[in-house]
Write a protein that holds these residues in place. Structure first.
Motif, PDB file in Angstrom:
ATOM      1  N   TYR A  66       0.011   6.963   0.692  1.00 25.13           N
ATOM      2  CA  TYR A  66      -0.458   5.661   1.658  1.00 25.13           C
ATOM      3  C   TYR A  66      -1.638   5.191   0.692  1.00 25.13           C
ATOM      4  CZ  TYR A  66      -3.078  10.121   2.807  1.00 25.13           C
ATOM      5  OH  TYR A  66      -3.480  11.350   2.756  1.00 25.13           O
TER       6      TYR A  66
ATOM      7  N   GLY B 129       1.549  -0.025   7.304  1.00 27.18           N
ATOM      8  CA  GLY B 129       2.043   1.415   7.651  1.00 27.18           C
ATOM      9  C   GLY B 129       1.381   1.987   9.032  1.00 27.18           C
TER      10      GLY B 129
ATOM     11  N   ARG C   1       0.797  -1.184   0.046  1.00 23.61           N
ATOM     12  CA  ARG C   1       0.046   0.103   0.095  1.00 23.61           C
ATOM     13  C   ARG C   1       0.932   1.312   0.065  1.00 23.61           C
ATOM     14  NH1 ARG C   1      -4.579   1.602   4.771  1.00 23.61           N
ATOM     15  NH2 ARG C   1      -5.007   3.767   3.509  1.00 23.61           N
ATOM     16  N   TYR C   2       1.957   1.205   0.887  1.00 20.90           N
ATOM     17  CA  TYR C   2       2.755   2.535   0.997  1.00 20.90           C
ATOM     18  C   TYR C   2       3.981   2.648  -0.070  1.00 20.90           C
ATOM     19  CZ  TYR C   2      -0.235   2.193   5.250  1.00 20.90           C
ATOM     20  OH  TYR C   2      -1.289   2.039   5.909  1.00 20.90           O
TER      21      TYR C   2
ATOM     22  N   TYR D 144      12.658   8.809  -2.023  1.00 25.99           N
ATOM     23  CA  TYR D 144      13.859   9.642  -1.110  1.00 25.99           C
ATOM     24  C   TYR D 144      14.964  10.073  -1.999  1.00 25.99           C
ATOM     25  CZ  TYR D 144      12.277   7.030   2.990  1.00 25.99           C
ATOM     26  OH  TYR D 144      11.457   6.641   4.052  1.00 25.99           O
TER      27      TYR D 144
ATOM     28  N   TYR E  88       5.528  10.838  -0.335  1.00 25.42           N
ATOM     29  CA  TYR E  88       5.239   9.298   0.135  1.00 25.42           C
ATOM     30  C   TYR E  88       3.564   9.234  -0.473  1.00 25.42           C
ATOM     31  CZ  TYR E  88       3.189  11.160   4.469  1.00 25.42           C
ATOM     32  OH  TYR E  88       2.384  11.639   5.558  1.00 25.42           O
TER      33      TYR E  88
ATOM     34  N   LEU F  69      13.554  12.006   2.536  1.00 21.13           N
ATOM     35  CA  LEU F  69      12.121  11.812   2.154  1.00 21.13           C
ATOM     36  C   LEU F  69      11.469  13.003   1.338  1.00 21.13           C
ATOM     37  CD1 LEU F  69       9.584   9.751   2.015  1.00 21.13           C
ATOM     38  CD2 LEU F  69       8.856  10.761   3.987  1.00 21.13           C
TER      39      LEU F  69
ATOM     40  N   ASP G 127       1.346  12.512   0.231  1.00 22.40           N
ATOM     41  CA  ASP G 127       1.708  13.763   1.140  1.00 22.40           C
ATOM     42  C   ASP G 127       3.313  14.129   1.105  1.00 22.40           C
ATOM     43  OD1 ASP G 127       0.310  14.173   4.422  1.00 22.40           O
ATOM     44  OD2 ASP G 127       1.447  15.601   3.106  1.00 22.40           O
TER      45      ASP G 127
ATOM     46  N   GLU H 217      10.237  15.661   3.832  1.00 24.79           N
ATOM     47  CA  GLU H 217      11.107  16.844   4.394  1.00 24.79           C
ATOM     48  C   GLU H 217      11.667  17.832   3.300  1.00 24.79           C
ATOM     49  OE1 GLU H 217      14.009  13.822   5.799  1.00 24.79           O
ATOM     50  OE2 GLU H 217      14.874  15.566   6.219  1.00 24.79           O
TER      51      GLU H 217
ATOM     52  N   TYR I  73       7.319   5.533  -1.327  1.00 22.66           N
ATOM     53  CA  TYR I  73       8.054   6.580  -0.854  1.00 22.66           C
ATOM     54  C   TYR I  73       9.185   6.702  -1.772  1.00 22.66           C
ATOM     55  CZ  TYR I  73       6.377   4.443   3.519  1.00 22.66           C
ATOM     56  OH  TYR I  73       5.685   3.751   4.552  1.00 22.66           O
TER      57      TYR I  73
END
Lengths: 115, 116
Positions: A50, A97, A30-31, A35, A48, A45, A56, A59, A33
């Motif tokens: 979900y 998650g 599901r999750y 980087y 990402y 990061l 969302d 940083e 990301y």
């Protein structure tokens, strides 16, 4: 290795051009990301996801956008590439998650050079 | 906010001698901690993780780490280094984020060199 592929693996582009990096997974996780890895910074990061259409910011999200229209694909777009976005980009996935200790599985990386 | 500090950017050992890679963390609550390894021009591989079940955590390839809350440390050790251990090692702290995923915060890495 978890079923994660990234494309392209290497790319050289010019300042001001748009660039899209693709992450594809076959794990049905599901999750997902994105980087970036830079010397002296470890990995940071960018964005990402979900779920499908649920994303969302991380940083270091300025100058990047993402999209996820299918569970298996997570796209990272640099709208107008700059030299500061020269980096190695890693995609990661995780299955559950809901707890902080779920490990993430990483793709092989994409080396992007912006001239 | 949470963070990790890897105290050595480079560590050099002889093959067959012990390895110690140091990591201190900062977290406002009970942390979830990981060690990842990255071999040259490769992706990242999970070595081990701390999930509060046991303070001494065993990982792959003979590595282990001990969580010490009083010292806010999570140092990585191996009794006997092998040439194939030469790589970059990252200490990582995890936190839940909006939507149910978890954000990993990486240390800056320790480059391990193993000499004959």
């Amino acid at each position: 290795d978890a079923g994660i592929t990234q494309s392209p693996r290497h790319k050289v582009t010019e300042t001001g051009t748009p660039v899209t990096l693709r992450c594809h997974q076959t794990e049905n996780h599901r999750y997902m990301y994105w980087y970036r890895q830079d010397p002296g910074h470890g990995l940071r990061l960018i964005h990402y996801s979900y779920g499908v259409k649920d994303t969302d910011k991380g940083e270091v999200s300025d100058g990047y956008s993402v999209s996820r229209s299918k569970t298996e694909d997570f796209l990272l777009t640099l709208e107008s590439a700059t030299s500061s976005q020269t980096s190695v980009y890693f995609c990661a996935i995780s299955e559950r998650g809901q707890v902080a200790w779920n490990e993430q599985f990483f793709g092989p990386g994409t080396r992007l050079t912006v001239l | 906010a949470q963070s990790v500090t890897q105290l050595d950017s480079h560590v050099s050992v002889s093959e067959g001698t012990p390895v110690l890679l140091r990591c201190n963390y900062s977290s406002s609550y009970s942390p979830s901690l990981f060690w990842y390894v990255q071999h040259p021009n490769k992706g990242l591989q999970l070595l081990l993780k701390y999930t509060s079940a046991a303070t001494l955590v065993k990982g792959i390839n003979g590595f282990e780490a001990e969580f010490k809350k009083s010292e806010t440390s999570f140092h990585l050790t191996k009794p006997s280094a092998h040439m194939s251990d030469a790589a970059e090692y990252f200490c990582v702290v995890s936190a839940s984020v909006t939507g149910g995923g978890n954000k990993l915060t990486f240390g800056t890495g320790t480059q391990l060199k193993v000499e004959l």
